[in-house]
Design a protein around this motif. Structure first.
Motif, mmCIF file in Angstrom:
data_model
loop_
_atom_site.group_PDB
_atom_site.id
_atom_site.type_symbol
_atom_site.label_atom_id
_atom_site.label_comp_id
_atom_site.label_asym_id
_atom_site.label_seq_id
_atom_site.Cartn_x
_atom_site.Cartn_y
_atom_site.Cartn_z
ATOM 1 N N PRO A 1 0.826 -1.216 0.000
ATOM 2 C CA PRO A 1 0.000 0.000 0.000
ATOM 3 C C PRO A 1 0.857 1.261 0.000
ATOM 4 N N HIS B 1 -8.202 -3.854 -1.845
ATOM 5 C CA HIS B 1 -7.572 -4.422 -0.655
ATOM 6 C C HIS B 1 -7.860 -5.913 -0.545
ATOM 7 N N GLU C 1 -2.615 -0.310 6.978
ATOM 8 C CA GLU C 1 -2.981 -1.213 5.893
ATOM 9 C C GLU C 1 -1.871 -2.217 5.606
#
Length: 363
Positions: free
Chosen positions: A52, A127, A291
């Motif tokens: 990310p 994601h 993340e």
């Protein structure tokens, strides 16, 4: 279409052309950088979604906020300024500003919230891909590439030097001018079909740089994730190899040092701070760090047994070696590039293969 293209070959498209960088992965003599690389170690490198980035969170939150400010602050002020220019009094211009702002406030708020919700849905979709996708894996000890196509039950192993790679240049007419598009891809023939991966790039040099990051890893020219995912050098020697709060702190410390050293002016510093304030300051970097941790804790899709065994390290005595042809042509490419650094690398590729063909005919 079984033609094997060499580095430097070109193929016309209806709106552009394809330029090949491999098979036989010759050095492009550019700095390799690629955001799509995930895990990297001494044995293999995973190519796919990558880790990310803070920019995606800056975009997710910054775009709705900036759109809201544009329509509820800047546009009403511009309308008030126009009113003053055409003869409004100060009180009339202010009333005009308030009226425009009141008219646009509810609409702007709704559109901004909708854009934020849509951005978060896109993030959620991307994601979740981390759980579903088996990345393409490059094993430099074996000098092979492992693909796991979606409609195949078993992984496909391809010799590194036979992999084709290309960059795409295309352009098309739009109402407001000509739009240029670029991309990079790699693939191979298998079972009478082409298995490939392609993705868009913002510019041709970046497309070549993405391929160079892969090539440099496979040829033992880079050894860490930082070397090919941190072009701004914002990760310290003790920092983790991903973006997060540490990259923000390092960037701010570098900015302050550059201002003290007179390398940057206060105007640059002002806009640096303005950009980060308008993109929620450190929140995107904190969310990026969160993340990354969540991705590492995810229950990933299990690798096939054959791919897992293939990924095991080999004794150094069993490492595959580059072919004599690759070593010879790579040396010629580097020599020609050193002689004329401004020449396009694809032109150098074409000349190298041209001289090879000539020497073969004369032999």
């Amino acid at each position: 279409m079984r033609k094997i293209n060499k580095a430097g070959d070109t193929e016309p498209l209806s709106s552009g052309c394809v330029t090949y960088l491999a098979s036989l992965p010759l050095p492009t003599e550019t700095a390799g950088c690629c955001p799509y690389i995930g895990e990297l170690n001494d044995t293999y490198m995973d190519f796919g979604l990558g880790l990310p980035k803070a920019f995606s969170w800056q975009y997710t939150f910054g775009l709705p906020l900036n759109a809201f400010i544009l329509f509820t602050v800047l546009l009403p002020l511009a309308c008030g300024l126009i009113g003053l220019m055409i003869g409004y009094s100060a009180s009339e211009a202010w009333a005009f500003i308030v009226g425009v702002r009141n008219e646009l406030f509810s609409l702007s708020l709704g559109v901004s919230l909708f854009a934020l919700a849509l951005s978060l849905l896109i993030w959620f979709y991307v994601h979740n891909k981390y759980e579903e996708i088996i990345p393409t894996r490059f094993n430099r000890q074996r000098r092979e590439v492992c693909f796991m196509p979606e409609d195949y039950e078993a992984p496909v192993f391809v010799p590194w030097e036979s992999l084709s790679a290309w960059v795409i240049e295309a352009q098309g007419a739009r109402p407001h001018g000509v739009q240029r598009q670029y991309g990079m891809g790699f693939g191979f023939f298998y079972d009478d079909r082409v298995v490939s991966m392609e993705f868009a790039c913002p510019a041709l040099p970046i497309a070549i740089s993405n391929w160079e990051a892969i090539r440099a890893y496979m040829e033992y020219e880079v050894h860490t994730l930082k070397e090919i995912t941190d072009p701004l050098d914002l990760q310290g020697p003790d920092d983790p190899p991903h973006e997060g709060m540490h990259t923000f702190r390092n960037a701010r410390a570098r900015l302050h040092q550059q201002i003290r050293d007179k390398q940057r002016g206060w105007v640059y510093g002002f806009f640096w701070y303005l950009y980060h304030v308008m993109t929620f300051w450190t929140l995107p970097f904190w969310l990026c760090e969160w993340e990354v941790g969540r991705v590492k804790r995810m229950a990933r899709k299990a690798l096939p047994d054959a791919m897992r065994e293939w990924s095991e390290p080999l004794p150094k005595t069993q490492w595959a070696k580059p072919s004599p042809e690759l070593l010879r042509l790579s040396a010629k490419v580097k020599a020609l590039h050193k002689r004329n650094p401004r020449r396009s690398i694809t032109g150098i590729f074409a000349e190298v293969y041209g001289t090879e063909d000539t020497e073969r005919q004369q032999a």
